[in-house]
Write a protein that holds these residues in place. Structure first.
Motif, PDB file in Angstrom:
ATOM      1  N   SER A   7      18.845 -21.505 -19.211  1.00  7.60           N
ATOM      2  CA  SER A   7      19.557 -20.737 -20.246  1.00  7.60           C
ATOM      3  C   SER A   7      21.070 -20.790 -20.015  1.00  7.60           C
ATOM      4  CB  SER A   7      19.073 -19.285 -20.268  1.00  7.60           C
ATOM      5  OG  SER A   7      19.331 -18.647 -19.027  1.00  7.60           O
ATOM      6  N   ASP A   8      21.486 -20.763 -18.732  1.00  6.40           N
ATOM      7  CA  ASP A   8      22.917 -20.893 -18.428  1.00  6.40           C
ATOM      8  C   ASP A   8      23.441 -22.265 -18.842  1.00  6.40           C
ATOM      9  OD1 ASP A   8      23.145 -18.353 -17.378  1.00  6.40           O
ATOM     10  OD2 ASP A   8      22.728 -18.991 -15.327  1.00  6.40           O
ATOM     11  N   ASP A   9      22.659 -23.301 -18.556  1.00  5.37           N
ATOM     12  CA  ASP A   9      23.060 -24.659 -18.951  1.00  5.37           C
ATOM     13  C   ASP A   9      23.199 -24.767 -20.462  1.00  5.37           C
ATOM     14  OD1 ASP A   9      23.127 -25.554 -16.351  1.00  5.37           O
ATOM     15  OD2 ASP A   9      21.104 -26.361 -16.377  1.00  5.37           O
ATOM     16  N   PHE A  10      22.292 -24.117 -21.170  1.00 13.66           N
ATOM     17  CA  PHE A  10      22.353 -24.137 -22.635  1.00 13.66           C
ATOM     18  C   PHE A  10      23.636 -23.476 -23.125  1.00 13.66           C
ATOM     19  CE2 PHE A  10      21.571 -21.981 -26.689  1.00 13.66           C
ATOM     20  CZ  PHE A  10      21.244 -23.060 -27.483  1.00 13.66           C
ATOM     21  N   ARG A  11      23.965 -22.336 -22.562  1.00 18.28           N
ATOM     22  CA  ARG A  11      25.203 -21.631 -22.959  1.00 18.28           C
ATOM     23  C   ARG A  11      26.433 -22.493 -22.686  1.00 18.28           C
ATOM     24  NH1 ARG A  11      22.203 -17.341 -20.535  1.00 18.28           N
ATOM     25  NH2 ARG A  11      21.702 -15.670 -22.019  1.00 18.28           N
ATOM     26  N   VAL A  12      26.447 -23.143 -21.520  1.00 20.04           N
ATOM     27  CA  VAL A  12      27.578 -24.001 -21.167  1.00 20.04           C
ATOM     28  C   VAL A  12      27.723 -25.144 -22.167  1.00 20.04           C
ATOM     29  CG1 VAL A  12      28.440 -25.650 -19.458  1.00 20.04           C
ATOM     30  CG2 VAL A  12      27.559 -23.429 -18.713  1.00 20.04           C
ATOM     31  N   LYS A  13      26.606 -25.750 -22.551  1.00 19.40           N
ATOM     32  CA  LYS A  13      26.646 -26.836 -23.525  1.00 19.40           C
ATOM     33  C   LYS A  13      27.205 -26.354 -24.858  1.00 19.40           C
ATOM     34  CE  LYS A  13      22.871 -29.682 -21.692  1.00 19.40           C
ATOM     35  NZ  LYS A  13      21.490 -30.188 -21.938  1.00 19.40           N
ATOM     36  N   MET A  14      26.783 -25.186 -25.299  1.00 21.24           N
ATOM     37  CA  MET A  14      27.284 -24.637 -26.565  1.00 21.24           C
ATOM     38  C   MET A  14      28.798 -24.442 -26.506  1.00 21.24           C
ATOM     39  SD  MET A  14      24.869 -24.040 -28.916  1.00 21.24           S
ATOM     40  CE  MET A  14      25.137 -22.530 -29.844  1.00 21.24           C
ATOM     41  N   VAL A  15      29.286 -23.896 -25.391  1.00 15.79           N
ATOM     42  CA  VAL A  15      30.721 -23.667 -25.237  1.00 15.79           C
ATOM     43  C   VAL A  15      31.481 -24.989 -25.184  1.00 15.79           C
ATOM     44  CG1 VAL A  15      32.501 -22.777 -23.686  1.00 15.79           C
ATOM     45  CG2 VAL A  15      30.443 -21.424 -24.132  1.00 15.79           C
ATOM     46  N   CYS A  16      30.938 -25.978 -24.464  1.00 18.61           N
ATOM     47  CA  CYS A  16      31.610 -27.276 -24.345  1.00 18.61           C
ATOM     48  C   CYS A  16      31.723 -27.970 -25.698  1.00 18.61           C
ATOM     49  CB  CYS A  16      30.861 -28.165 -23.355  1.00 18.61           C
ATOM     50  SG  CYS A  16      31.084 -27.668 -21.630  1.00 18.61           S
ATOM     51  N   TYR A  17      30.683 -27.887 -26.521  1.00 21.74           N
ATOM     52  CA  TYR A  17      30.763 -28.448 -27.869  1.00 21.74           C
ATOM     53  C   TYR A  17      31.910 -27.801 -28.642  1.00 21.74           C
ATOM     54  CZ  TYR A  17      26.373 -31.134 -27.820  1.00 21.74           C
ATOM     55  OH  TYR A  17      25.392 -32.065 -27.560  1.00 21.74           O
ATOM     56  N   LEU A  18      32.018 -26.482 -28.557  1.00 21.33           N
ATOM     57  CA  LEU A  18      33.070 -25.775 -29.292  1.00 21.33           C
ATOM     58  C   LEU A  18      34.456 -26.140 -28.770  1.00 21.33           C
ATOM     59  CD1 LEU A  18      31.396 -22.261 -29.605  1.00 21.33           C
ATOM     60  CD2 LEU A  18      31.641 -23.996 -31.385  1.00 21.33           C
ATOM     61  N   ILE A  19      34.606 -26.262 -27.464  1.00 17.82           N
ATOM     62  CA  ILE A  19      35.890 -26.647 -26.880  1.00 17.82           C
ATOM     63  C   ILE A  19      36.315 -28.025 -27.384  1.00 17.82           C
ATOM     64  CG2 ILE A  19      37.025 -27.335 -24.722  1.00 17.82           C
ATOM     65  CD1 ILE A  19      35.437 -25.083 -23.350  1.00 17.82           C
ATOM     66  N   ASP A  20      35.373 -28.955 -27.433  1.00 15.94           N
ATOM     67  CA  ASP A  20      35.683 -30.310 -27.907  1.00 15.94           C
ATOM     68  C   ASP A  20      36.091 -30.313 -29.380  1.00 15.94           C
ATOM     69  OD1 ASP A  20      35.175 -31.375 -25.437  1.00 15.94           O
ATOM     70  OD2 ASP A  20      33.154 -32.071 -25.909  1.00 15.94           O
ATOM     71  N   ILE A  21      35.430 -29.502 -30.179  1.00 14.06           N
ATOM     72  CA  ILE A  21      35.756 -29.406 -31.605  1.00 14.06           C
ATOM     73  C   ILE A  21      37.160 -28.834 -31.779  1.00 14.06           C
ATOM     74  CG2 ILE A  21      35.208 -28.172 -33.747  1.00 14.06           C
ATOM     75  CD1 ILE A  21      32.217 -28.431 -32.862  1.00 14.06           C
ATOM     76  N   ILE A  22      37.459 -27.760 -31.061  1.00 11.00           N
ATOM     77  CA  ILE A  22      38.786 -27.138 -31.154  1.00 11.00           C
ATOM     78  C   ILE A  22      39.876 -28.118 -30.712  1.00 11.00           C
ATOM     79  CG2 ILE A  22      40.257 -25.337 -30.172  1.00 11.00           C
ATOM     80  CD1 ILE A  22      37.683 -23.587 -30.047  1.00 11.00           C
ATOM     81  N   ALA A  23      39.612 -28.863 -29.641  1.00 12.93           N
ATOM     82  CA  ALA A  23      40.598 -29.832 -29.147  1.00 12.93           C
ATOM     83  C   ALA A  23      40.893 -30.898 -30.194  1.00 12.93           C
ATOM     84  CB  ALA A  23      40.089 -30.481 -27.857  1.00 12.93           C
ATOM     85  N   ALA A  24      39.856 -31.371 -30.899  1.00 13.90           N
ATOM     86  CA  ALA A  24      40.062 -32.381 -31.943  1.00 13.90           C
ATOM     87  C   ALA A  24      40.907 -31.824 -33.083  1.00 13.90           C
ATOM     88  CB  ALA A  24      38.709 -32.868 -32.462  1.00 13.90           C
ATOM     89  N   VAL A  25      40.638 -30.589 -33.480  1.00 12.88           N
ATOM     90  CA  VAL A  25      41.416 -29.967 -34.555  1.00 12.88           C
ATOM     91  C   VAL A  25      42.880 -29.811 -34.136  1.00 12.88           C
ATOM     92  CG1 VAL A  25      41.723 -27.887 -35.951  1.00 12.88           C
ATOM     93  CG2 VAL A  25      39.429 -28.761 -35.514  1.00 12.88           C
ATOM     94  N   GLU A  26      43.103 -29.380 -32.909  1.00 15.65           N
ATOM     95  CA  GLU A  26      44.472 -29.171 -32.439  1.00 15.65           C
ATOM     96  C   GLU A  26      45.259 -30.477 -32.408  1.00 15.65           C
ATOM     97  OE1 GLU A  26      43.858 -25.230 -29.600  1.00 15.65           O
ATOM     98  OE2 GLU A  26      43.774 -27.230 -28.702  1.00 15.65           O
TER      99      GLU A  26
END
Length: 201
Positions: A7-26
């Motif tokens: 479950s922790d790994d799943f949460r980390v993956k969700m956060v990493c996807y969001l970080i990558d999306i935000i970085a692309a937008v920036e």
């Protein structure tokens, strides 16, 4: 081997996807600033090549954003594809189709840039011709005219691209707001708690 629970790994993956999306937008948001400024006045760097580089990078980065967003949505679709969370999975699948449709034209242009030729339009080809004439024409008066015409056309073209990208950033943000607006109520249990797929509970 992971030191965390599934479950922790799943949460980390969700956060990493969001970080990558935000970085692309920036990175896309930064482009109008780069386009409006030319930092190499004393170097042998063509202003026009510099501008075309950033135009092409814009198309590439929007493509990267689409890839990251669709990968995130596909991840949600697959992970929540259980009887208890089937609605979330279906919402993610529908959003993935909408995102691909929204980015179709950019994807096509980026494909041409990668597989066929550099970015071209009527104005940029005119600018390359004016730049070559200003650099190589033997008669000083005409050379000065070519240079003056190049400068005025280039400044207008540069402003137009900076404005276009800024406006497209607003459109991109609306796409993201739509996606997260659809998913957030389904995934948020309140107090910052993420609704986990059944297999991680």
């Amino acid at each position: 081997q992971s030191l965390h629970s599934p479950s922790d790994d799943f949460r980390v993956k969700m956060v990493c996807y969001l970080i990558d999306i935000i970085a692309a937008v920036e990175m896309i948001e930064d482009l109008p600033l780069y386009i409006r400024r030319f930092p190499f006045r004393k170097k042998q760097v063509s202003k026009l090549r510099y501008l075309r580089h950033h135009i092409e990078f814009y198309f590439h980065q929007v493509y990267v954003l689409e890839e990251r967003l669709t990968k995130y949505l596909t991840f949600i679709k697959n992970e929540y594809n259980e009887s208890e969370t089937q609605q979330i999975s279906q919402s993610a699948a529908n959003l993935c189709k909408q995102v691909k449709a929204a980015f179709t034209e950019v994807r096509k242009t980026r494909g041409v840039l990668v597989h066929q030729k550099p970015y071209e339009d009527k104005t940029i080809m005119q600018l390359f011709a004016l730049e070559a004439s200003a650099e190589n024409y033997p008669e000083p008066g005409l050379r000065s005219l070519y240079l003056s015409t190049f400068d005025s056309t280039f400044q207008k073209y540069r402003r137009e691209w900076a404005t276009t990208i800024s406006e497209n950033v607003i459109a991109i943000e609306k796409v993201l707001d739509h996606c997260f607006g659809q998913l957030a109520p389904c995934l948020d249990l309140g107090a910052g708690q993420l609704l986990l797929p059944q297999k991680y509970k």
